[in-house]
Design an enzyme around this catalytic site. Structure first.
Site, PDB file in Angstrom:
ATOM      1  N   ASP A 101       0.873  -1.186   0.000  1.00 12.97           N
ATOM      2  CA  ASP A 101       0.000   0.000   0.000  1.00 12.97           C
ATOM      3  C   ASP A 101       0.907   1.232   0.000  1.00 12.97           C
ATOM      4  OD1 ASP A 101      -2.334   1.647   0.297  1.00 12.97           O
ATOM      5  OD2 ASP A 101      -1.980   1.766   2.449  1.00 12.97           O
ATOM      6  N   SER A 102       0.288   2.389  -0.192  1.00 13.68           N
ATOM      7  CA  SER A 102       1.055   3.632  -0.106  1.00 13.68           C
ATOM      8  C   SER A 102       1.520   3.882   1.331  1.00 13.68           C
ATOM      9  CB  SER A 102       0.175   4.798  -0.548  1.00 13.68           C
ATOM     10  OG  SER A 102      -0.994   4.824   0.243  1.00 13.68           O
TER      11      SER A 102
ATOM     12  N   TYR B 289      -0.653   8.455  -2.239  1.00 13.50           N
ATOM     13  CA  TYR B 289      -0.685   8.189  -3.677  1.00 13.50           C
ATOM     14  C   TYR B 289      -1.886   8.915  -4.300  1.00 13.50           C
ATOM     15  CZ  TYR B 289       2.546   4.101  -3.682  1.00 13.50           C
ATOM     16  OH  TYR B 289       3.631   3.257  -3.604  1.00 13.50           O
ATOM     17  N   GLY B 290      -2.911   9.107  -3.458  1.00 10.73           N
ATOM     18  CA  GLY B 290      -4.222   9.524  -3.953  1.00 10.73           C
ATOM     19  C   GLY B 290      -4.306  10.885  -4.620  1.00 10.73           C
TER      20      GLY B 290
ATOM     21  N   CYS C  18      -4.280  -1.355  -2.029  1.00  9.29           N
ATOM     22  CA  CYS C  18      -4.428   0.089  -2.176  1.00  9.29           C
ATOM     23  C   CYS C  18      -5.361   0.310  -3.370  1.00  9.29           C
ATOM     24  CB  CYS C  18      -3.054   0.691  -2.455  1.00  9.29           C
ATOM     25  SG  CYS C  18      -3.086   2.442  -2.876  1.00  9.29           S
ATOM     26  N   ASN C  19      -6.436   1.035  -3.139  1.00  9.32           N
ATOM     27  CA  ASN C  19      -7.379   1.285  -4.236  1.00  9.32           C
ATOM     28  C   ASN C  19      -6.761   2.157  -5.321  1.00  9.32           C
ATOM     29  OD1 ASN C  19     -10.505   0.545  -3.499  1.00  9.32           O
ATOM     30  ND2 ASN C  19      -9.192   0.716  -1.735  1.00  9.32           N
ATOM     31  N   THR C  20      -5.970   3.149  -4.887  1.00 10.23           N
ATOM     32  CA  THR C  20      -5.384   4.072  -5.850  1.00 10.23           C
ATOM     33  C   THR C  20      -4.470   3.303  -6.805  1.00 10.23           C
ATOM     34  OG1 THR C  20      -5.406   5.693  -4.067  1.00 10.23           O
ATOM     35  CG2 THR C  20      -4.180   6.275  -6.054  1.00 10.23           C
TER      36      THR C  20
ATOM     37  N   GLU D 287      -3.815   8.528   8.973  1.00  6.45           N
ATOM     38  CA  GLU D 287      -2.367   8.275   9.131  1.00  6.45           C
ATOM     39  C   GLU D 287      -1.821   9.061  10.338  1.00  6.45           C
ATOM     40  OE1 GLU D 287       0.227   6.502   7.241  1.00  6.45           O
ATOM     41  OE2 GLU D 287      -1.289   5.437   6.072  1.00  6.45           O
TER      42      GLU D 287
ATOM     43  N   CYS E 237     -11.063   2.930  -0.350  1.00  5.79           N
ATOM     44  CA  CYS E 237      -9.698   3.243   0.090  1.00  5.79           C
ATOM     45  C   CYS E 237      -9.422   2.331   1.281  1.00  5.79           C
ATOM     46  CB  CYS E 237      -9.602   4.705   0.519  1.00  5.79           C
ATOM     47  SG  CYS E 237      -8.005   5.130   1.247  1.00  5.79           S
ATOM     48  N   THR E 238      -8.268   1.701   1.285  1.00  3.82           N
ATOM     49  CA  THR E 238      -8.000   0.705   2.333  1.00  3.82           C
ATOM     50  C   THR E 238      -7.725   1.335   3.703  1.00  3.82           C
ATOM     51  OG1 THR E 238      -5.703   0.615   1.575  1.00  3.82           O
ATOM     52  CG2 THR E 238      -7.191  -1.089   0.761  1.00  3.82           C
ATOM     53  N   HIS E 239      -7.626   2.658   3.750  1.00  6.22           N
ATOM     54  CA  HIS E 239      -7.515   3.321   5.050  1.00  6.22           C
ATOM     55  C   HIS E 239      -8.880   3.437   5.745  1.00  6.22           C
ATOM     56  CE1 HIS E 239      -3.594   4.622   3.612  1.00  6.22           C
ATOM     57  NE2 HIS E 239      -3.327   5.126   4.799  1.00  6.22           N
TER      58      HIS E 239
END
Ligand code: DGL
Length: 281
Positions: free
Chosen positions: A12-13, A44-45, A75-77, A155, A187-189
Site C-alpha cells: 500500500d502507499s 498516492y491519492g 491500495c485502491n489508488t 495516518e 480506500c484501504t484506510h
C-alpha cells in the site's frame, strides 16, 4: 524454500493496507505476509497515475525478487491504475487487486442499485468503480466522491477526534448520496473509520445504508485464488511476517499497531537505494 511456505506480498502507499493484512491473517492463519508500505511517497491519492505506476512497479519488482507466491495490491489508488507493465513486472505471480472484490460485495447488498463510492482523488477520477459496477449492473446509479482529507487524518491517528466526524459529515452530506443504499469505502484506510461512517448514516438517514469495505472480500478472493492454484500453505510451518516501510517515524510505529490490533516490528527499507531497482522516470 518450499513453494507453499512462501509469503504473500501485500503493499500500500502507507499503513492502510494493514486493514487487508488483518483480514488475510484471520482467514488464512497459516500464511505469512511480506508487507511494504510506501510511506515516503504517501499519499498516492493525489498523484498522477504515471507517478503512482512508477512507484508500484518498484514495489512489485521488490516483492517478486523476494519470491512471494501472490501479490495483493492493498491500495485502491494503485489498483485503479494497474497497467500491463505492472503485470509484466509481476511475471507469473498471481495478483489480487481490491476493487473487483469490493464491487462484488456491494452488488450482493445493494437491492436498489444506488451505490455511493468514496476514495482518493486518483481513484475517483479513474471512474474504475463506476465502470466495474456498470459492467455487472448496467442500470445501477453510482455516485462517486473524492474524500482526500480522510487519509491524512487516519495516518495521523486522529480518527477518534471530534473533528473527524465533522469531516465525515461534510463529505457524506453531499446531496448525491441522499438515496444510496450502499456505500463502498474505496480506500484501504477507511475501514479504520467505518464505525463513524455507519453512525453518520444511522443518525441522518431514515433507511439503512450498508457500508462495504474491501478487506474481507479481498482476503476471500485471495484464499480462493490460492486454493485454485494449489498454493495454500496447508502443511508447512508458516514463516514470520515481515513489515517494511519506505520511511519510518515513531508515529508510524504507534499507528501501525493500532491498525493491526497487535504490536509488531516495522522496518525501514528504501527501494530507491537498492541497486536493482529501476530509477524513477
Ligand atoms: N490506501 C490507499 C488507497 O486505498 C490510499 C492512500 C493514499 O492516498 O495514498 O487508495
Amino acid at each position: 524454500m518450499h513453494q507453499l511456505n512462501r509469503a504473500i506480498g501485500v503493499f500500500d502507499s502507507g499503513l492502510g493496507g494493514l486493514t487487508i493484512v488483518k483480514a488475510i491473517k484471520e482467514l488464512l492463519p497459516k500464511e505469512s505476509v511480506l508487507y511494504y508500505g510506501d510511506t515516503a511517497h504517501l499519499p498516492y491519492g493525489d498523484k498522477s497515475p504515471e507517478v503512482v505506476r512508477s512507484y508500484i512497479r518498484r514495489i512489485a519488482r521488490f516483492l517478486a525478487s523476494e519470491g512471494v507466491k501472490a501479490i495483493v495490491v492493498a491500495c485502491n489508488t494503485a489498483s485503479a491504475v494497474l497497467d500491463e507493465e505492472f503485470y509484466s513486472v509481476c511475471q507469473n505471480i498471481p495478483v489480487v487487486e481490491v476493487i473487483t472484490p469490493a464491487v462484488q460485495e456491494a452488488l450482493r447488498y445493494s437491492a436498489r442499485r444506488n451505490i455511493g463510492v468514496i476514495g482518493t482523488k486518483t481513484t475517483i477520477q479513474s471512474h474504475i468503480y463506476l465502470k466495474k459496477i456498470l459492467e455487472k449492473a448496467p442500470n445501477a446509479l453510482v455516485v462517486e466522491k473524492a474524500t482526500p482529507l480522510l487519509v491524512p487524518l487516519i495516518e495521523e491517528g486522529w480518527q477518534n477526534q471530534p473533528f473527524c466526524s465533522h469531516v465525515i459529515e461534510a463529505y457524506l452530506s453531499d446531496t448525491g448520496f441522499r438515496h444510496i443504499d450502499t456505500l463502498i469505502l474505496g480506500c484501504t484506510h477507511y475501514p479504520v473509520i467505518q464505525k463513524e461512517i455507519e453512525s453518520y448514516f444511522a443518525q441522518n438517514f431514515e433507511f439503512q445504508v450498508k457500508v462495504v469495505n474491501s478487506s474481507y472480500p479481498a482476503a476471500y478472493y485471495l484464499a480462493n485464488l490460492l486454493e485454485e492454484q494449489h498454493l495454500l500453505n496447508s502443511d508447512s510451518a508458516s514463516l514470520p511476517d515481515r513489515f517494511y516501510v519506505s520511511d519510518l517515524n515513531t508515529n508510524f510505529l504507534h499507528i501501525a499497531s493500532s491498525f493491526l490490533d497487535v504490536h509488531f516490528q516495522l522496518e525501514k527499507l528504501s527501494l530507491e537505494t537498492a541497486g536493482w531497482i529501476e530509477p524513477l522516470k
